[in-house]
Design a protein around this motif. Structure first.
Motif, PDB file in Angstrom:
ATOM      1  N   UNK A 111     -26.941 -24.086  22.472  1.00 35.67           N
ATOM      2  CA  UNK A 111     -26.973 -23.435  23.788  1.00 35.67           C
ATOM      3  C   UNK A 111     -26.251 -24.270  24.838  1.00 35.67           C
ATOM      4  N   UNK A 112     -25.563 -25.328  24.373  1.00 35.31           N
ATOM      5  CA  UNK A 112     -24.914 -26.225  25.334  1.00 35.31           C
ATOM      6  C   UNK A 112     -23.405 -26.137  25.285  1.00 35.31           C
ATOM      7  N   UNK A 113     -22.797 -26.679  26.328  1.00 36.01           N
ATOM      8  CA  UNK A 113     -21.343 -26.812  26.357  1.00 36.01           C
ATOM      9  C   UNK A 113     -21.021 -28.298  26.341  1.00 36.01           C
ATOM     10  N   UNK A 114     -20.271 -28.723  25.335  1.00 39.93           N
ATOM     11  CA  UNK A 114     -19.900 -30.137  25.219  1.00 39.93           C
ATOM     12  C   UNK A 114     -18.461 -30.312  25.668  1.00 39.93           C
ATOM     13  N   UNK A 180     -15.218 -25.676  16.910  1.00 42.78           N
ATOM     14  CA  UNK A 180     -15.262 -24.247  16.575  1.00 42.78           C
ATOM     15  C   UNK A 180     -16.023 -23.440  17.609  1.00 42.78           C
ATOM     16  N   UNK A 181     -15.827 -22.140  17.487  1.00 46.05           N
ATOM     17  CA  UNK A 181     -16.363 -21.224  18.491  1.00 46.05           C
ATOM     18  C   UNK A 181     -17.514 -20.403  17.933  1.00 46.05           C
ATOM     19  N   UNK A 182     -18.094 -20.845  16.799  1.00 42.58           N
ATOM     20  CA  UNK A 182     -19.133 -20.036  16.165  1.00 42.58           C
ATOM     21  C   UNK A 182     -20.381 -19.901  17.040  1.00 42.58           C
ATOM     22  N   UNK A 183     -20.657 -20.873  17.888  1.00 43.00           N
ATOM     23  CA  UNK A 183     -21.823 -20.788  18.769  1.00 43.00           C
ATOM     24  C   UNK A 183     -21.502 -20.134  20.110  1.00 43.00           C
TER      25      UNK A 183
END
Ligand SMILES: [Cu+2]
Length: 199
Positions: A111-114, A180-183
């Motif tokens: 649920x985060x943005x790194x 990746x963009x899976x989340x």
């Protein structure tokens, strides 16, 4: 906000490109510019909290951009991998400032943005006399805007730098196979079939 005047070291850096980085490749450039990279990483650290970035007017472009590795007409060849979610600051203009990238890139993890990378995006304008370079690395381009997030007419140069997440393809590769963009809530695959072709 006007871009800060280049500092003395930045000017030295820009005028010294031919002496170190270009001939020696990205790995050597990384070594040659270690102090500058460390300073930049330190300056950008606060943006690991995306809310700090938004307050400083780096605004999310929402889609998590990734590439299949297939060749696309009118596109640079991007190796399979992702960039992530670009947060763009349109108040930063003028020649690229090595200490002030105008784009921050985040990878959605859970649920985060790194924060994973920074990017310099430079529009092709008549006053731009030569391909920009930073840290001994020539920018990619000129290339068309990446639809659907950037209009095709926005011809530009850009340089990515994986300042906060290692990239097996190199510090300056446009895509990172380990991102990746899976989340992501809004994944955005740029692939040949999705690209808008002429009439
Ligand atoms: Cu990018």
């Amino acid at each position: 906000m006007r871009p800060a005047k280049p500092t003395r070291w930045a000017v030295t850096l820009l005028s010294c490109l031919t002496c170190i980085g270009l001939a020696a490749g990205p790995a050597a450039a990384q070594e040659a510019y270690k102090a500058e990279l460390d300073a930049l990483r330190k300056a950008m650290e606060k943006y690991q909290d995306y809310k700090v970035a938004v307050r400083d007017l780096y605004l999310s472009t929402v889609g998590c951009v990734h590439y299949s590795g297939e060749k696309m007409a009118h596109h640079m060849d991007y190796p399979k991998g992702a960039m992530g979610v670009h947060f763009v600051n349109v108040t930063i203009a003028g020649p690229p400032d090595p200490m002030k990238p105008n784009v921050l890139i985040y990878e959605p993890v859970g649920k985060e943005l790194k924060l994973v990378a920074v990017e310099w995006l430079v529009p092709l304008t008549p006053d731009l006399k030569a391909r920009p370079s930073l840290f001994g690395q020539p920018f990619m381009g000129p290339m068309e805007g990446h639809e659907p997030l950037i209009p095709k007419e926005y011809v530009h140069y850009d340089l990515h730098m994986w300042l906060f997440k290692p990239n097996p393809l190199g510090l300056f590769s446009p895509t990172n196979p380990d991102v990746n963009c899976t989340d992501a809530d809004f994944g955005l695959l740029e692939a040949p079939t999705k690209h808008r072709h002429g009439p």
